[in-house]
Design an enzyme around this catalytic site. Structure first.
Site, PDB file in Angstrom:
ATOM      1  N   TYR A   1       0.846  -1.206   0.000  1.00 47.46           N
ATOM      2  CA  TYR A   1       0.000   0.000   0.000  1.00 47.46           C
ATOM      3  C   TYR A   1       0.881   1.257   0.000  1.00 47.46           C
ATOM      4  CZ  TYR A   1      -3.734  -3.197   1.606  1.00 47.46           C
ATOM      5  OH  TYR A   1      -4.627  -4.234   1.739  1.00 47.46           O
TER       6      TYR A   1
ATOM      7  N   HIS B   1       0.363 -11.584   2.217  1.00 51.76           N
ATOM      8  CA  HIS B   1      -0.679 -10.825   1.510  1.00 51.76           C
ATOM      9  C   HIS B   1      -1.483 -11.696   0.525  1.00 51.76           C
ATOM     10  CE1 HIS B   1      -1.550  -6.420   0.136  1.00 51.76           C
ATOM     11  NE2 HIS B   1      -2.634  -7.155   0.080  1.00 51.76           N
TER      12      HIS B   1
HETATM   13  P1  NAD Z   1     -14.453  -0.837   1.682  1.00 48.57           P
HETATM   14  O1  NAD Z   1     -15.556  -1.816   1.701  1.00 48.57           O
HETATM   15  O2  NAD Z   1     -13.837  -0.403   2.946  1.00 48.57           O
HETATM   16  O3  NAD Z   1     -14.965   0.387   0.853  1.00 48.57           O
HETATM   17  C1  NAD Z   1     -14.260   1.575   0.763  1.00 48.57           C
HETATM   18  C2  NAD Z   1     -15.076   2.553  -0.074  1.00 48.57           C
HETATM   19  O4  NAD Z   1     -16.354   2.740   0.539  1.00 48.57           O
HETATM   20  C3  NAD Z   1     -14.424   3.901  -0.151  1.00 48.57           C
HETATM   21  O5  NAD Z   1     -14.686   4.418  -1.433  1.00 48.57           O
HETATM   22  C4  NAD Z   1     -15.131   4.701   0.933  1.00 48.57           C
HETATM   23  O6  NAD Z   1     -15.157   6.067   0.654  1.00 48.57           O
HETATM   24  C5  NAD Z   1     -16.518   4.108   0.894  1.00 48.57           C
HETATM   25  N1  NAD Z   1     -17.170   4.177   2.224  1.00 48.57           N
HETATM   26  C6  NAD Z   1     -16.596   4.001   3.432  1.00 48.57           C
HETATM   27  N2  NAD Z   1     -17.497   4.115   4.419  1.00 48.57           N
HETATM   28  C7  NAD Z   1     -18.683   4.368   3.822  1.00 48.57           C
HETATM   29  C8  NAD Z   1     -20.001   4.573   4.317  1.00 48.57           C
HETATM   30  N3  NAD Z   1     -20.258   4.560   5.615  1.00 48.57           N
HETATM   31  N4  NAD Z   1     -20.991   4.792   3.415  1.00 48.57           N
HETATM   32  C9  NAD Z   1     -20.746   4.802   2.091  1.00 48.57           C
HETATM   33  N5  NAD Z   1     -19.509   4.607   1.554  1.00 48.57           N
HETATM   34  C10 NAD Z   1     -18.494   4.390   2.417  1.00 48.57           C
HETATM   35  O7  NAD Z   1     -13.361  -1.496   0.689  1.00 48.57           O
HETATM   36  P2  NAD Z   1     -11.797  -1.422   0.494  1.00 48.57           P
HETATM   37  O8  NAD Z   1     -11.223  -0.099   0.857  1.00 48.57           O
HETATM   38  O9  NAD Z   1     -11.546  -2.002  -0.834  1.00 48.57           O
HETATM   39  O10 NAD Z   1     -11.292  -2.501   1.540  1.00 48.57           O
HETATM   40  C11 NAD Z   1     -11.116  -2.200   2.895  1.00 48.57           C
HETATM   41  C12 NAD Z   1      -9.726  -2.525   3.346  1.00 48.57           C
HETATM   42  O11 NAD Z   1      -9.427  -3.897   3.142  1.00 48.57           O
HETATM   43  C13 NAD Z   1      -8.628  -1.806   2.544  1.00 48.57           C
HETATM   44  O12 NAD Z   1      -8.503  -0.476   2.945  1.00 48.57           O
HETATM   45  C14 NAD Z   1      -7.446  -2.662   2.888  1.00 48.57           C
HETATM   46  O13 NAD Z   1      -6.944  -2.337   4.167  1.00 48.57           O
HETATM   47  C15 NAD Z   1      -8.055  -4.054   2.894  1.00 48.57           C
HETATM   48  N6  NAD Z   1      -7.888  -4.795   1.610  1.00 48.57           N
HETATM   49  C16 NAD Z   1      -7.154  -5.923   1.622  1.00 48.57           C
HETATM   50  C17 NAD Z   1      -6.993  -6.667   0.477  1.00 48.57           C
HETATM   51  C18 NAD Z   1      -6.180  -7.927   0.526  1.00 48.57           C
HETATM   52  O14 NAD Z   1      -5.850  -8.481  -0.508  1.00 48.57           O
HETATM   53  N7  NAD Z   1      -5.847  -8.417   1.707  1.00 48.57           N
HETATM   54  C19 NAD Z   1      -7.577  -6.268  -0.733  1.00 48.57           C
HETATM   55  C20 NAD Z   1      -8.343  -5.093  -0.733  1.00 48.57           C
HETATM   56  C21 NAD Z   1      -8.502  -4.375   0.441  1.00 48.57           C
END
Ligand code: NAD
Length: 275
Positions: free
Chosen positions: A50, A106
């Site tokens: 990240y 990861h």
């Molecule tokens: P998420 O489900 O957290 O969605 C984030 C999106 O939703 C953003 O655009 C945000 O502005 C919006 N959002 C947040 N709160 C909201 C609300 N209350 N109402 C409406 N919209 C809202 O998805 P993400 O960021 O893809 O995933 C979360 C976390 O998971 C990442 O930040 C990361 O830390 C982790 N991740 C890990 C992997 C992996 O391979 N291990 C892959 C992707 C993400």
């Protein structure tokens, strides 16, 4: 806000909801993590790939870097799999973050076949007391068995794609049998189900937002969601899911939104390459 916690197979605990940091970077990442920690989030999810470990580390240092409740998480990238590389990669991440409480592989990158060696190194890091807890991300049942058989140590956590369109019932069942906690990435599923009656109905009934209903669904599945938001208002909204409960029928209706092709961008752990 007091967040309940779950007990891991190594005897330590994991907050029932955490804060995702991708794709936050620079001062935006530092500010967002600071706000989240001030608000009560104690589980922070980062990764070397990240490119925000230093920014997250700055926020941790500015808060209480000794806070025993904090679970600072980062992840080993595919290019650093292998025993010695894993130790070196961990050292670099630790320097940038200041502390690592939970260290994850990861992605398995099975084509390269080096995740077992990476896991051996992680077991050693935990044995030496350099990291409290170790786990994996995007592992299938096969990968979990393989690393556990090679080392005698089952991962404490598997962080997987999980949201209403991809509810992962089979893998959650495997985790329950093996004593592995589930963390949910992309827990909100890009909001694709927010207007569906299965989500919008309970939102109206309980006076909550659709995001809160979906996060509550994760909590009741015993899956730890990691929502990301740089807005303090949404961070608070996402944390505020511990004072109401969905019925069994409401839970089942949300799980019923699952589809075999429900992955957001097709990240199949057997083929996806994350280096
Ligand atoms: P998420 O489900 O957290 O969605 C984030 C999106 O939703 C953003 O655009 C945000 O502005 C919006 N959002 C947040 N709160 C909201 C609300 N209350 N109402 C409406 N919209 C809202 O998805 P993400 O960021 O893809 O995933 C979360 C976390 O998971 C990442 O930040 C990361 O830390 C982790 N991740 C890990 C992997 C992996 O391979 N291990 C892959 C992707 C993400």
């Amino acid at each position: 806000m007091n967040i309940p916690s779950l007990v891991m197979n190594d005897g330590t605990t994991l907050p029932a909801l955490g804060f995702g940091t991708y794709p936050l970077k620079g001062s935006d990442a530092t500010r967002s993590v600071s706000t989240a920690v001030d608000m009560g989030y104690r589980l922070i999810d980062s990764a070397l790939n990240y490119e925000n470990e230093s920014d997250v580390g700055r926020a941790i240092a500015e808060a209480d870097p000794q806070d025993a409740q904090l679970v600072v998480t980062t992840k080993l990238p595919g290019r650093d799999h292998g025993y010695d590389q894993t130790i070196r990669s961990f050292d670099g991440s630790l320097e940038r973050l200041g502390r690592i409480d939970l260290y994850l592989i990861h992605w398995p990158n099975p084509r390269h076949g080096r995740y077992v060696d990476a896991w051996r190194a992680m077991v050693e890091l935990q044995r030496e007391g350099r990291v409290r807890s170790i786990g994996v991300s995007n592992f299938t049942e096969r990968h979990l068995h393989e690393v556990a058989e090679a080392t005698g140590v089952m991962p404490s956590v598997n962080q997987i794609e999980l949201h209403p369109e991809f509810p992962q019932a089979a893998l959650r069942g495997v985790h329950a049998d093996l004593g592995v906690l589930t963390e949910s990435w992309s827990p909100l599923g890009e909001g694709r189900t927010f207007a569906d009656p299965a989500v919008a109905g309970p939102a109206a009934k309980y006076g909550r937002t659709p995001a809160q209903i979906v996060l509550r669904w994760h909590v009741q599945l015993d899956a730890v969601p990691l929502p990301k938001s740089s807005s303090a208002e949404r961070q608070r909204e996402n944390l505020d899911v511990f004072d109401f409960a969905l019925t069994q029928a409401e839970m089942a209706a949300i799980t019923g939104l699952g589809r075999p092709d429900g992955r957001l961008w097709g990240g199949d752990p057997e083929t996806n390459e994350e280096m």
